[in-house]
Write a protein that holds these residues in place. Structure first.
Motif, mmCIF file in Angstrom:
data_model
loop_
_atom_site.group_PDB
_atom_site.id
_atom_site.type_symbol
_atom_site.label_atom_id
_atom_site.label_comp_id
_atom_site.label_asym_id
_atom_site.label_seq_id
_atom_site.Cartn_x
_atom_site.Cartn_y
_atom_site.Cartn_z
ATOM 1 N N SER A 52 2.114 2.306 4.111
ATOM 2 C CA SER A 52 2.695 2.556 2.793
ATOM 3 C C SER A 52 4.031 3.261 2.936
ATOM 4 O O SER A 52 4.254 4.011 3.878
ATOM 5 C CB SER A 52 1.745 3.422 1.956
ATOM 6 O OG SER A 52 0.461 2.844 1.882
ATOM 7 N N TYR A 53 4.913 3.011 1.980
ATOM 8 C CA TYR A 53 6.194 3.712 1.945
ATOM 9 C C TYR A 53 6.661 3.833 0.501
ATOM 10 O O TYR A 53 6.249 3.061 -0.383
ATOM 11 C CB TYR A 53 7.245 2.977 2.786
ATOM 12 C CG TYR A 53 7.689 1.652 2.190
ATOM 13 C CD1 TYR A 53 8.791 1.567 1.331
ATOM 14 C CD2 TYR A 53 7.019 0.461 2.508
ATOM 15 C CE1 TYR A 53 9.200 0.366 0.793
ATOM 16 C CE2 TYR A 53 7.421 -0.750 1.967
ATOM 17 C CZ TYR A 53 8.514 -0.795 1.118
ATOM 18 O OH TYR A 53 8.919 -1.994 0.577
ATOM 19 N N ILE A 59 11.011 3.072 -7.487
ATOM 20 C CA ILE A 59 10.406 4.395 -7.732
ATOM 21 C C ILE A 59 8.880 4.282 -7.737
ATOM 22 O O ILE A 59 8.192 4.653 -8.690
ATOM 23 C CB ILE A 59 10.905 5.009 -9.068
ATOM 24 C CG1 ILE A 59 12.397 4.817 -9.223
ATOM 25 C CG2 ILE A 59 10.550 6.496 -9.126
ATOM 26 C CD1 ILE A 59 13.212 5.503 -8.147
ATOM 27 N N LYS A 60 8.354 3.747 -6.644
ATOM 28 C CA LYS A 60 6.901 3.647 -6.523
ATOM 29 C C LYS A 60 6.533 3.523 -5.047
ATOM 30 O O LYS A 60 7.375 3.222 -4.196
ATOM 31 C CB LYS A 60 6.359 2.448 -7.298
ATOM 32 C CG LYS A 60 6.781 1.114 -6.722
ATOM 33 C CD LYS A 60 6.132 -0.044 -7.468
ATOM 34 C CE LYS A 60 6.491 -1.384 -6.814
ATOM 35 N NZ LYS A 60 5.844 -2.531 -7.515
ATOM 36 N N THR A 61 5.250 3.766 -4.766
ATOM 37 C CA THR A 61 4.765 3.641 -3.403
ATOM 38 C C THR A 61 4.232 2.235 -3.181
ATOM 39 O O THR A 61 3.372 1.758 -3.919
ATOM 40 C CB THR A 61 3.652 4.667 -3.118
ATOM 41 O OG1 THR A 61 4.185 5.991 -3.246
ATOM 42 C CG2 THR A 61 3.109 4.491 -1.713
ATOM 43 N N VAL A 62 4.748 1.575 -2.157
ATOM 44 C CA VAL A 62 4.314 0.225 -1.789
ATOM 45 C C VAL A 62 3.242 0.358 -0.703
ATOM 46 O O VAL A 62 3.416 1.108 0.255
ATOM 47 C CB VAL A 62 5.489 -0.607 -1.265
ATOM 48 C CG1 VAL A 62 5.024 -2.008 -0.860
ATOM 49 C CG2 VAL A 62 6.591 -0.696 -2.310
ATOM 50 N N THR A 63 2.147 -0.357 -0.851
ATOM 51 C CA THR A 63 1.032 -0.246 0.098
ATOM 52 C C THR A 63 0.875 -1.530 0.913
ATOM 53 O O THR A 63 1.321 -2.609 0.506
ATOM 54 C CB THR A 63 -0.279 0.070 -0.627
ATOM 55 O OG1 THR A 63 -0.565 -0.979 -1.560
ATOM 56 C CG2 THR A 63 -0.168 1.397 -1.371
ATOM 57 N N ASP A 64 0.190 -1.395 2.052
ATOM 58 C CA ASP A 64 -0.127 -2.531 2.934
ATOM 59 C C ASP A 64 1.098 -3.385 3.249
ATOM 60 O O ASP A 64 1.059 -4.620 3.191
ATOM 61 C CB ASP A 64 -1.219 -3.409 2.310
ATOM 62 C CG ASP A 64 -2.525 -2.668 2.156
ATOM 63 O OD1 ASP A 64 -2.838 -1.850 3.048
ATOM 64 O OD2 ASP A 64 -3.226 -2.888 1.148
ATOM 65 N N VAL A 252 3.395 9.831 -1.440
ATOM 66 C CA VAL A 252 3.448 9.363 -0.058
ATOM 67 C C VAL A 252 4.819 8.770 0.223
ATOM 68 O O VAL A 252 5.258 7.837 -0.458
ATOM 69 C CB VAL A 252 2.354 8.313 0.213
ATOM 70 C CG1 VAL A 252 2.516 7.714 1.607
ATOM 71 C CG2 VAL A 252 0.977 8.925 0.064
ATOM 72 N N LEU A 253 5.501 9.316 1.221
ATOM 73 C CA LEU A 253 6.793 8.774 1.630
ATOM 74 C C LEU A 253 6.621 7.698 2.692
ATOM 75 O O LEU A 253 7.307 6.675 2.673
ATOM 76 C CB LEU A 253 7.692 9.888 2.168
ATOM 77 C CG LEU A 253 8.012 11.036 1.210
ATOM 78 C CD1 LEU A 253 8.849 12.090 1.922
ATOM 79 C CD2 LEU A 253 8.742 10.514 -0.021
#
Length: 317
Positions: A52-53, A59-64, A252-253
């Motif tokens: 994730s980043y 302006i959001k956390t991208v997963t997988d 989460v960064l």
């Protein structure tokens, strides 16, 4: 009649003595100087994994998502020759698919530029030559020569401190066996950054000096025993942000359970480690042992021929 030594016996004796002198010279003088960190290094290692980043555009956390860490190490030959140390400049970028290739570091999720200075023989850090940051420990980009079966203090640049990695047996990478070292980093506060209050659960506040936290799910390093070169590395970085004084992560960064050398990087590291290890073995073991044994046989044979003599000359009465 007067007995004299034959030319062959003298050649055998001289060659044997030469080899007997050369063998300890290789062991005690040449071999230690061959174990020296290079100054003209130019290598690139690549880690790949998923995780994730935080996407600053949406302006959001991208997963997988696929993630890549690219590290380039280049030696500063001029400063190395001037100082007598190994001066290496290290560029590290963390990227997702949208910021690859990693040539443009301004778009990367994270980019750092460091200068690593070490004693060429011991691999210990030396504080000179505009070193940045000031680091500590026994290992970072590589381990010392002649790696031992014990724990080492490995420098974690994100943590800004050393991590104890423990010897955990052996492991084969691309068919090449090395020493395995493992460790981890518990959640640790590493700094602060200014963020909008809503990102850390404080929407009533415009800007907040939030806390940066770092952890590493697992560190796994496979190291060539003779050269200290890392033939495979796997890490699990986690960078988060918390509200001031909070015990929970608010954002989460970057988070990945495991990012590991690509197969291409593994092959390149194994190939170089194997070549360097063979050279050190040749200078430190094969030539001294073989030369010493051959020298002993030749010197003994030549001495026997000299004593017995193989040619006679008539002498005047």
């Amino acid at each position: 009649m007067r007995r004299t030594a034959s030319p062959l016996s003298l050649v055998l004796l001289g060659t044997g003595v030469f080899l007997l002198v050369l063998a300890p010279l290789l062991t005690w003088y040449v071999s230690p100087r061959a174990k020296s960190n290079p100054i003209d290094i130019d290598t690139t290692t690549v880690f790949e994994g998923t995780g994730s980043y935080f996407d600053t555009k949406d302006i959001k956390t991208v997963t997988d998502a696929p993630l890549t860490i690219t590290r380039q190490v280049r030696g500063d030959v001029a400063d190395s020759l001037k100082s007598g140390r190994a001066v290496w400049d290290v560029s590290t970028s963390v990227d997702h698919e949208g910021t690859l290739p990693a040539a443009d570091t301004t778009d990367s999720l994270q980019w750092t530029l460091e200068r690593w200075v070490t004693d060429r023989r011991t691999n210990e850090p030396v504080h000179c030559c505009k070193e940045k940051p000031v680091f500590d420990g026994e290992a970072y980009l590589k381990f010392p020569f002649d790696v031992q079966e014990r724990s080492y203090r490995w420098w974690d640049g994100t943590l800004g401190s050393t991590v104890v990695v423990k010897f955990d047996g052996t492991k084969k990478i691309q068919g090449y066996e090395g020493y395995l070292f493992t460790g981890s980093v518990p959640p640790t506060r590493t700094g602060t950054r200014m963020v909008p209050g809503r990102m850390v659960g404080l929407p009533e506040r415009g800007q907040v000096l939030a806390e940066e936290w770092y952890a590493n799910h697992g560190i796994e390093l496979v190291v060539d025993k003779r050269t200290g070169r890392i033939v495979n590395a796997a890490i699990g970085p986690r960078k988060t942000v918390r509200a001031p004084g909070s015990k929970k992560d608010s954002m989460v960064l970057l988070d990945s359970e495991r990012m590991e050398f690509t197969e291409a990087t593994q092959r390149a590291q194994v190939r170089q480690a194997s070549a360097d290890s063979d050279k050190l073995r040749l200078v430190g073991e094969t030539l001294p042992m073989g030369g010493g044994a051959a020298g002993l046989v030749l010197a003994a044979t030549g001495l026997v021929f000299v004593v017995r003599g193989r040619r006679s000359e008539r002498t005047a009465p």
